[in-house]
Design an enzyme around this catalytic site. Sequence first.
Site, PDB file in Angstrom:
ATOM      1  N   ARG A 126     -36.104  41.953  16.606  1.00 14.68           N
ATOM      2  CA  ARG A 126     -36.124  43.403  16.366  1.00 14.68           C
ATOM      3  C   ARG A 126     -36.794  44.052  17.569  1.00 14.68           C
ATOM      4  O   ARG A 126     -37.197  43.357  18.480  1.00 14.68           O
ATOM      5  CB  ARG A 126     -36.834  43.718  15.050  1.00 14.68           C
ATOM      6  CG  ARG A 126     -38.288  43.280  15.012  1.00 14.68           C
ATOM      7  CD  ARG A 126     -38.833  43.398  13.591  1.00 14.68           C
ATOM      8  NE  ARG A 126     -40.251  43.645  13.611  1.00 14.68           N
ATOM      9  CZ  ARG A 126     -41.063  43.398  12.583  1.00 14.68           C
ATOM     10  NH1 ARG A 126     -40.577  42.900  11.460  1.00 14.68           N
ATOM     11  NH2 ARG A 126     -42.347  43.653  12.645  1.00 14.68           N
ATOM     12  N   CYS A 130     -33.533  49.590  24.465  1.00 11.90           N
ATOM     13  CA  CYS A 130     -34.004  50.265  25.667  1.00 11.90           C
ATOM     14  C   CYS A 130     -34.275  51.722  25.289  1.00 11.90           C
ATOM     15  O   CYS A 130     -33.402  52.391  24.748  1.00 11.90           O
ATOM     16  CB  CYS A 130     -32.917  50.201  26.738  1.00 11.90           C
ATOM     17  SG  CYS A 130     -33.095  51.493  27.989  1.00 11.90           S
ATOM     18  N   GLU A 165     -43.454  49.861  13.688  1.00  7.60           N
ATOM     19  CA  GLU A 165     -44.237  49.213  14.740  1.00  7.60           C
ATOM     20  C   GLU A 165     -43.489  49.211  16.075  1.00  7.60           C
ATOM     21  O   GLU A 165     -43.130  48.159  16.610  1.00  7.60           O
ATOM     22  CB  GLU A 165     -44.612  47.787  14.359  1.00  7.60           C
ATOM     23  CG  GLU A 165     -45.615  47.700  13.243  1.00  7.60           C
ATOM     24  CD  GLU A 165     -46.181  46.296  13.051  1.00  7.60           C
ATOM     25  OE1 GLU A 165     -45.594  45.339  13.577  1.00  7.60           O
ATOM     26  OE2 GLU A 165     -47.213  46.164  12.382  1.00  7.60           O
ATOM     27  N   CYS A 170     -38.933  48.177  28.674  1.00 11.19           N
ATOM     28  CA  CYS A 170     -37.658  47.905  29.337  1.00 11.19           C
ATOM     29  C   CYS A 170     -37.736  48.158  30.846  1.00 11.19           C
ATOM     30  O   CYS A 170     -38.488  49.016  31.303  1.00 11.19           O
ATOM     31  CB  CYS A 170     -36.579  48.797  28.714  1.00 11.19           C
ATOM     32  SG  CYS A 170     -34.919  48.434  29.318  1.00 11.19           S
ATOM     33  N   CYS A 175     -33.711  52.865  32.927  1.00  9.71           N
ATOM     34  CA  CYS A 175     -35.154  53.128  32.893  1.00  9.71           C
ATOM     35  C   CYS A 175     -35.682  53.362  34.308  1.00  9.71           C
ATOM     36  O   CYS A 175     -36.519  54.249  34.531  1.00  9.71           O
ATOM     37  CB  CYS A 175     -35.904  51.982  32.207  1.00  9.71           C
ATOM     38  SG  CYS A 175     -35.666  51.979  30.413  1.00  9.71           S
ATOM     39  N   GLU A 316     -49.850  48.802   6.161  1.00  5.56           N
ATOM     40  CA  GLU A 316     -49.542  47.408   5.808  1.00  5.56           C
ATOM     41  C   GLU A 316     -50.801  46.570   5.878  1.00  5.56           C
ATOM     42  O   GLU A 316     -51.635  46.765   6.761  1.00  5.56           O
ATOM     43  CB  GLU A 316     -48.557  46.789   6.813  1.00  5.56           C
ATOM     44  CG  GLU A 316     -47.170  47.342   6.813  1.00  5.56           C
ATOM     45  CD  GLU A 316     -46.289  46.630   7.852  1.00  5.56           C
ATOM     46  OE1 GLU A 316     -46.634  45.510   8.285  1.00  5.56           O
ATOM     47  OE2 GLU A 316     -45.280  47.215   8.243  1.00  5.56           O
ATOM     48  N   LYS A 365     -40.124  34.443   4.943  1.00  6.78           N
ATOM     49  CA  LYS A 365     -40.063  33.962   3.558  1.00  6.78           C
ATOM     50  C   LYS A 365     -41.411  33.387   3.103  1.00  6.78           C
ATOM     51  O   LYS A 365     -41.676  33.290   1.913  1.00  6.78           O
ATOM     52  CB  LYS A 365     -38.941  32.936   3.380  1.00  6.78           C
ATOM     53  CG  LYS A 365     -39.130  31.614   4.102  1.00  6.78           C
ATOM     54  CD  LYS A 365     -37.959  30.670   3.807  1.00  6.78           C
ATOM     55  CE  LYS A 365     -38.174  29.294   4.404  1.00  6.78           C
ATOM     56  NZ  LYS A 365     -38.280  29.282   5.881  1.00  6.78           N
ATOM     57  N   HIS A 367     -44.329  34.755   4.053  1.00 12.68           N
ATOM     58  CA  HIS A 367     -45.359  35.792   4.172  1.00 12.68           C
ATOM     59  C   HIS A 367     -45.807  36.225   2.784  1.00 12.68           C
ATOM     60  O   HIS A 367     -45.001  36.356   1.873  1.00 12.68           O
ATOM     61  CB  HIS A 367     -44.777  36.981   4.939  1.00 12.68           C
ATOM     62  CG  HIS A 367     -45.813  37.942   5.438  1.00 12.68           C
ATOM     63  ND1 HIS A 367     -46.492  38.800   4.594  1.00 12.68           N
ATOM     64  CD2 HIS A 367     -46.293  38.173   6.677  1.00 12.68           C
ATOM     65  CE1 HIS A 367     -47.334  39.530   5.320  1.00 12.68           C
ATOM     66  NE2 HIS A 367     -47.236  39.166   6.583  1.00 12.68           N
TER      67      HIS A 367
HETATM   68  C1  GLA Z   1     -45.607  43.775  10.821  1.00 13.73           C
HETATM   69  C2  GLA Z   1     -44.318  44.454  10.423  1.00 13.73           C
HETATM   70  C3  GLA Z   1     -43.780  44.009   9.111  1.00 13.73           C
HETATM   71  C4  GLA Z   1     -43.928  42.522   8.931  1.00 13.73           C
HETATM   72  C5  GLA Z   1     -45.372  42.164   9.096  1.00 13.73           C
HETATM   73  C6  GLA Z   1     -45.641  40.694   8.853  1.00 13.73           C
HETATM   74  O1  GLA Z   1     -46.723  44.441  10.512  1.00 13.73           O
HETATM   75  O2  GLA Z   1     -44.409  45.851  10.475  1.00 13.73           O
HETATM   76  O3  GLA Z   1     -42.417  44.386   9.057  1.00 13.73           O
HETATM   77  O4  GLA Z   1     -43.141  41.867   9.879  1.00 13.73           O
HETATM   78  O5  GLA Z   1     -45.764  42.445  10.401  1.00 13.73           O
HETATM   79  O6  GLA Z   1     -47.003  40.392   8.994  1.00 13.73           O
HETATM   80 ZN    ZN Z   2     -34.055  50.481  29.794  1.00 10.02          ZN
END
Ligand code: GLA
Ligand code: ZN
Length: 685
Positions: A126, A130, A165, A170, A175, A316, A365, A367
């Site tokens: 994830r 860019c 997050e 890049c 850029c 979180e 899975k 976590h």
């Molecule tokens: C980050 C992310 C979540 C998850 C947690 C796992 O904080 O924002 O989507 O991946 O880590 O600890």
């Molecule tokens: Zn870029």
Amino acid sequence: MGVGKMYPIAQSVSKMQEPTWPIFPYGGDYNPDQWPREVWADDLRLMKKANVTIATLPVFGWVAVNPEEDVYTFEWLDDILGRLESEGIRWCLATATGSVPAWMTHKYSDVLATDSNGVRRKHGGRHTFCPHSPNFRRLSVNLARKMAERYGHREGLLVWHISNEYGPYCYCDLCAEAFRTWLKARYGSLEELNRCWYTAFWSHTYTDWEQVEPPYTNGEQCCQALKIDYSRFMSESVLECYKLEKEVLREITPEIPITTNMMWDYRPYDYHRWAKEVDFVSWDAYPQYTTDPADTAYMHTQMRGLKEGQPFWLMEQSPSQTNWTAYSRLKPPGLLRSISFQAVAHGADAVMYFQWRRGRGGFEKLHGAFVEHGGDENNRVFEETAKIGSELAQIGTRLQGARVPAKVAILMDWENWWGISVSSGPSRDIDYPGVIKRFYKAFHNLGIQVEIVNPSADLSRFEWVVAPMLMMLRENDAESVKSFVANGGTLLTTAYSAFTDETDLVFLNGAPGPWAEMLGIWVEETDAIPPDDLNGMIWKGSKPMDATILAERIHLRGARALGHYTKNFFAGEPAATVNEFGQGKAYYLATFPKAEDLTGIIADLAKELGIASPLAGGVRPPAGVEVTERVKADGERHLYLVHHGKTPASVPLPEGSHRDLLSGEVIEGNLPMAQYDVRILVKEG
Ligand code: GLA
Ligand code: ZN
């Protein structure tokens, strides 16, 4: 490649007043897109049981709502959002742009980021985009618009959660081009850029804008000012992607607060700049079993300081273990509750988790979650979360909105962090946040509240400003600190401060540059201290203490010495000073004592200023006990006590009797506390 015209850069979006909350948000990341609908009814039932008031979704649901360009499949989301809404569970509604779908990167290669060797990444993971990709900008904004149009006026919607997050970085050609444009706007001319970047060094002078490149790993790594500017530029570039989404959300739902969740000790983006664009700060706390609770306290304080004291959301935390460290340890019973209230003690107005239900497959899975694999309400973690939920359901809204009455500010600056990190010399062992934390911990040890703010913040509400290792000093900030002192404030600053301007050019009068007169000293030389050959210092009449990191040889030019070195050829020379400036005082530590010794020095100065813990007699809290206060607008004071340590403690409460909002008990005198105990006390009568 299908790049087309450049997608516009967001303009500044209208500001919202500080938000207030109709509920205490308790809940977290919910991924119904990973589960068949049969599971949803059970989710809802269990959420009610766990006293969940909010669900964050669909954070990674991009492909589930938008499986190909111009095709939208919102029906499943309509269904689950409707179910949540009818149960009174509010939505922390994600724009679903936290992770880029494969169809998009395969269709538009500009979406994928390029690494610092100039290699474009492949699809996967994830945060792969860019920030200058026109297609990413267009498609993410389209999705944010669709979400806002479809759900923006529904009762369930409490806040917007943009992306997740943010973390991209890049070095692609787009850029690089945007960087040159950004530099032209910043410096106006190539001559000025060459001057500020000191490019005469090693024949680095640029003779055409096209020669300016990002700091590729296999390219320019020696021009430090370039690296600092690229950090500024990337931080701004990714922030623009956020702002573009924010702009459409604001336009369609002007009343709904907007945020994006930030991370622990995250160097790449200047969160002080970012905080100006969120309506409230939210962040993700993942302390591990080895984490000092004071480090977590530091992070909460830093997050609260991003908006100069405005309460934040704990977006979180893990209900138990995480899955991404060497040892995924379980949180022992009681710990989740104590760290949840620790967050509130430092200014959290929400307590939320990742994740609701453990995934059946995939990277996370293993976590922690409210609900275990195949589980129901009959498991330890669920029971603990339900208990915390019920406590917050009873008292949470009473706690919200309260401010921490800090009289002390610690200055922290991302640009300075970048500047220190890229500098060759004086030591490879310099950890800027580590230095800030050392000072933070000294106050924390003493039970004294501080705010961690940017040097550009309004300092007038503080009595004491601490500026550890502020190497790179902007002109306005230098002036603002000077007038703070001139007007009667107290400053404590340290070695390796006021050394360069914001383009990393050393002040021509040497250090401490624009602060020379205020501090009444001149720094002649700086010695790096290796860990196996520490220096030493004596503070006033103290026993010798270790001196670490750096030792500056300073000359008194009006200041008075308060301490001196005990080792090396400069033993006996001043290591700490004070200077009167206007109506205030400016203290200087030319070296860095260890945390416990520093605590003694801070205690000394705090005493002089009459700043102390809120406990009886202003005493230092017993080891392991954390003390904070929050004050409501109507003056109601909440005294938080959280015991992290194993050894039972007795805490001298301030005079009078106090009601514990959690247990209802009325208590006074010395309060016994065991590990993980939490008290939230309000004075009776
Ligand atoms: C980050 C992310 C979540 C998850 C947690 C796992 O904080 O924002 O989507 O991946 O880590 O600890
Ligand atoms: Zn870029």
